[in-house]
Scaffold this active site. Structure first.
Site, PDB file in Angstrom:
ATOM      1  N   PRO A  31       0.309  -0.228  -9.036  1.00  0.00           N
ATOM      2  CA  PRO A  31      -0.938  -0.985  -9.098  1.00  0.00           C
ATOM      3  C   PRO A  31      -1.262  -1.776  -7.834  1.00  0.00           C
ATOM      4  O   PRO A  31      -0.381  -2.389  -7.240  1.00  0.00           O
ATOM      5  CB  PRO A  31      -0.721  -1.930 -10.291  1.00  0.00           C
ATOM      6  CG  PRO A  31       0.739  -1.950 -10.520  1.00  0.00           C
ATOM      7  CD  PRO A  31       1.261  -0.620 -10.079  1.00  0.00           C
ATOM      8  N   ASN A  32      -2.523  -1.711  -7.482  1.00  0.00           N
ATOM      9  CA  ASN A  32      -3.128  -2.454  -6.364  1.00  0.00           C
ATOM     10  C   ASN A  32      -2.781  -1.896  -4.990  1.00  0.00           C
ATOM     11  O   ASN A  32      -3.342  -2.341  -3.988  1.00  0.00           O
ATOM     12  CB  ASN A  32      -2.787  -3.953  -6.429  1.00  0.00           C
ATOM     13  CG  ASN A  32      -3.407  -4.609  -7.632  1.00  0.00           C
ATOM     14  OD1 ASN A  32      -4.617  -4.461  -7.853  1.00  0.00           O
ATOM     15  ND2 ASN A  32      -2.619  -5.293  -8.429  1.00  0.00           N
ATOM     16  N   ARG A  39      -7.093  -5.756   2.048  1.00  0.00           N
ATOM     17  CA  ARG A  39      -6.883  -7.180   1.766  1.00  0.00           C
ATOM     18  C   ARG A  39      -5.456  -7.556   2.161  1.00  0.00           C
ATOM     19  O   ARG A  39      -4.603  -6.697   2.306  1.00  0.00           O
ATOM     20  CB  ARG A  39      -7.064  -7.462   0.245  1.00  0.00           C
ATOM     21  CG  ARG A  39      -8.383  -6.999  -0.354  1.00  0.00           C
ATOM     22  CD  ARG A  39      -9.475  -8.020  -0.171  1.00  0.00           C
ATOM     23  NE  ARG A  39      -9.156  -9.256  -0.872  1.00  0.00           N
ATOM     24  CZ  ARG A  39      -9.441  -9.480  -2.163  1.00  0.00           C
ATOM     25  NH1 ARG A  39     -10.041  -8.547  -2.873  1.00  0.00           N
ATOM     26  NH2 ARG A  39      -9.140 -10.625  -2.742  1.00  0.00           N
ATOM     27  N   ASN A  95       7.190   2.954  -5.157  1.00  0.00           N
ATOM     28  CA  ASN A  95       6.823   1.547  -5.018  1.00  0.00           C
ATOM     29  C   ASN A  95       5.999   1.231  -6.257  1.00  0.00           C
ATOM     30  O   ASN A  95       4.816   1.571  -6.329  1.00  0.00           O
ATOM     31  CB  ASN A  95       6.004   1.296  -3.751  1.00  0.00           C
ATOM     32  CG  ASN A  95       5.669  -0.183  -3.576  1.00  0.00           C
ATOM     33  OD1 ASN A  95       5.850  -0.971  -4.508  1.00  0.00           O
ATOM     34  ND2 ASN A  95       5.177  -0.561  -2.397  1.00  0.00           N
ATOM     35  N   ASP A 108      12.772   3.354 -18.187  1.00  0.00           N
ATOM     36  CA  ASP A 108      13.201   4.388 -19.143  1.00  0.00           C
ATOM     37  C   ASP A 108      12.763   5.775 -18.687  1.00  0.00           C
ATOM     38  O   ASP A 108      13.531   6.742 -18.792  1.00  0.00           O
ATOM     39  CB  ASP A 108      12.627   4.105 -20.534  1.00  0.00           C
ATOM     40  CG  ASP A 108      13.287   2.908 -21.206  1.00  0.00           C
ATOM     41  OD1 ASP A 108      14.336   2.446 -20.713  1.00  0.00           O
ATOM     42  OD2 ASP A 108      12.741   2.425 -22.221  1.00  0.00           O
ATOM     43  N   GLU A 119      13.723   3.235  -4.397  1.00  0.00           N
ATOM     44  CA  GLU A 119      12.733   2.177  -4.596  1.00  0.00           C
ATOM     45  C   GLU A 119      12.318   1.627  -3.234  1.00  0.00           C
ATOM     46  O   GLU A 119      13.179   1.333  -2.396  1.00  0.00           O
ATOM     47  CB  GLU A 119      13.362   1.070  -5.454  1.00  0.00           C
ATOM     48  CG  GLU A 119      12.448  -0.120  -5.698  1.00  0.00           C
ATOM     49  CD  GLU A 119      13.137  -1.223  -6.522  1.00  0.00           C
ATOM     50  OE1 GLU A 119      14.305  -1.026  -6.965  1.00  0.00           O
ATOM     51  OE2 GLU A 119      12.511  -2.278  -6.715  1.00  0.00           O
ATOM     52  N   HIS A 121       9.614  -1.190  -1.165  1.00  0.00           N
ATOM     53  CA  HIS A 121       8.597  -2.252  -1.152  1.00  0.00           C
ATOM     54  C   HIS A 121       8.206  -2.535   0.287  1.00  0.00           C
ATOM     55  O   HIS A 121       9.076  -2.578   1.175  1.00  0.00           O
ATOM     56  CB  HIS A 121       9.123  -3.539  -1.800  1.00  0.00           C
ATOM     57  CG  HIS A 121       9.465  -3.331  -3.231  1.00  0.00           C
ATOM     58  ND1 HIS A 121       8.512  -3.234  -4.203  1.00  0.00           N
ATOM     59  CD2 HIS A 121      10.663  -3.140  -3.833  1.00  0.00           C
ATOM     60  CE1 HIS A 121       9.103  -2.992  -5.354  1.00  0.00           C
ATOM     61  NE2 HIS A 121      10.410  -2.932  -5.170  1.00  0.00           N
ATOM     62  N   SER A 123       6.876  -5.376   1.398  1.00  0.00           N
ATOM     63  CA  SER A 123       7.296  -6.740   1.738  1.00  0.00           C
ATOM     64  C   SER A 123       8.749  -6.956   1.319  1.00  0.00           C
ATOM     65  O   SER A 123       9.300  -6.192   0.517  1.00  0.00           O
ATOM     66  CB  SER A 123       6.395  -7.748   1.016  1.00  0.00           C
ATOM     67  OG  SER A 123       6.542  -7.618  -0.390  1.00  0.00           O
ATOM     68  N   ARG A 128      10.137 -13.801  -1.215  1.00  0.00           N
ATOM     69  CA  ARG A 128       8.876 -14.229  -1.839  1.00  0.00           C
ATOM     70  C   ARG A 128       9.157 -15.001  -3.145  1.00  0.00           C
ATOM     71  O   ARG A 128      10.272 -15.484  -3.351  1.00  0.00           O
ATOM     72  CB  ARG A 128       7.990 -13.003  -2.054  1.00  0.00           C
ATOM     73  CG  ARG A 128       7.679 -12.279  -0.729  1.00  0.00           C
ATOM     74  CD  ARG A 128       6.751 -11.108  -0.913  1.00  0.00           C
ATOM     75  NE  ARG A 128       5.435 -11.544  -1.380  1.00  0.00           N
ATOM     76  CZ  ARG A 128       4.486 -10.705  -1.812  1.00  0.00           C
ATOM     77  NH1 ARG A 128       4.716  -9.400  -1.839  1.00  0.00           N
ATOM     78  NH2 ARG A 128       3.321 -11.170  -2.209  1.00  0.00           N
ATOM     79  N   ARG A 132       9.549 -12.174  -8.182  1.00  0.00           N
ATOM     80  CA  ARG A 132       9.641 -10.850  -7.531  1.00  0.00           C
ATOM     81  C   ARG A 132      11.095 -10.456  -7.221  1.00  0.00           C
ATOM     82  O   ARG A 132      11.354  -9.384  -6.697  1.00  0.00           O
ATOM     83  CB  ARG A 132       8.834 -10.838  -6.223  1.00  0.00           C
ATOM     84  CG  ARG A 132       7.352 -11.001  -6.408  1.00  0.00           C
ATOM     85  CD  ARG A 132       6.601 -10.841  -5.100  1.00  0.00           C
ATOM     86  NE  ARG A 132       5.329 -11.540  -5.152  1.00  0.00           N
ATOM     87  CZ  ARG A 132       4.195 -11.021  -5.655  1.00  0.00           C
ATOM     88  NH1 ARG A 132       4.175  -9.809  -6.119  1.00  0.00           N
ATOM     89  NH2 ARG A 132       3.084 -11.738  -5.670  1.00  0.00           N
TER      90      ARG A 132
END
Ligand code: CA2
Length: 165
Positions: A31-32, A39, A95, A108, A119, A121, A123, A128, A132
């Site tokens: 998401p995002n 942004r 991610n 799951d 995995e 990320h 950042s 943070r 997180r």
């Protein structure tokens, strides 16, 4: 194209990846992440998701892999894609965005896929907010890369190439 192996050796220098035999890797953004480059560039950089995907496809090809890049804002859609990857893909680079910190469903689904998972990320999630710091993905991941921006996906593809070799 398939030639007898003695001809293949002449046509393709040793070490040239054959795109027909490339292992398919699901590169899944949550998401995002479709907002990348639009942004919060101070946290997530200036590259767009299209830029990131193009770089992944190019890097994967160099490693003899095929990057199947997808993004969704919908947890259930991500679960469905992960389920589907079990039979069609050789690994998952994920991610999961904010679902990293909330989603037992993704945990799951990844476990059930029986595929190697890396995995990523953009950042450094440990530098943070404390919410997180916990990930539902990390315990079932082969490895975790965070804090290096889009370079993290390159590194993940390199690690994945070794996992699926
Ligand atoms: O650092 C990462 O890659 C994250 O997975 C990004 C997630 C965040 O919830 C995780 O804790 C860490 C957020 C993705 C939001 O992406 C945006 C990109 C540009 C503008 C706005 C949001």
């Amino acid at each position: 194209m398939n030639f007898p192996c003695y001809m293949q050796a002449i046509l393709e220098p040793e070490g040239t990846p054959d795109p027909m035999n490339a292992a398919k890797i699901l590169v899944l953004n949550g998401p995002n992440l479709n907002m990348l480059g639009l942004r919060e560039p101070e946290i997530y950089g200036r590259e767009t998701l299209d830029d990131l995907n193009a770089k992944c496809v190019e890097k994967a090809a160099k490693l003899g892999l095929e990057a199947d890049c997808r993004q969704s804002n919908i947890e259930g859609e991500m679960v469905t894609w992960i389920q589907g990857a079990r039979t069609s893909h050789k690994g998952i680079i994920l991610n999961a965005g904010a679902y990293t910190h909330t989603s037992v469903a993704l945990h799951d689904a990844l476990l059930a896929s029986e595929l190697p998972v890396i995995e990523v990320h953009l950042s450094n999630i440990f530098g943070r907010e404390s919410f997180r710091h916990h990930s539902y993905i990390s315990p079932i991941a082969a490895g975790v890369i965070c804090g290096f921006g889009s370079l993290g996906y390159d590194l993940a593809l390199e690690a994945m190439a070794k996992q699926v070799a």
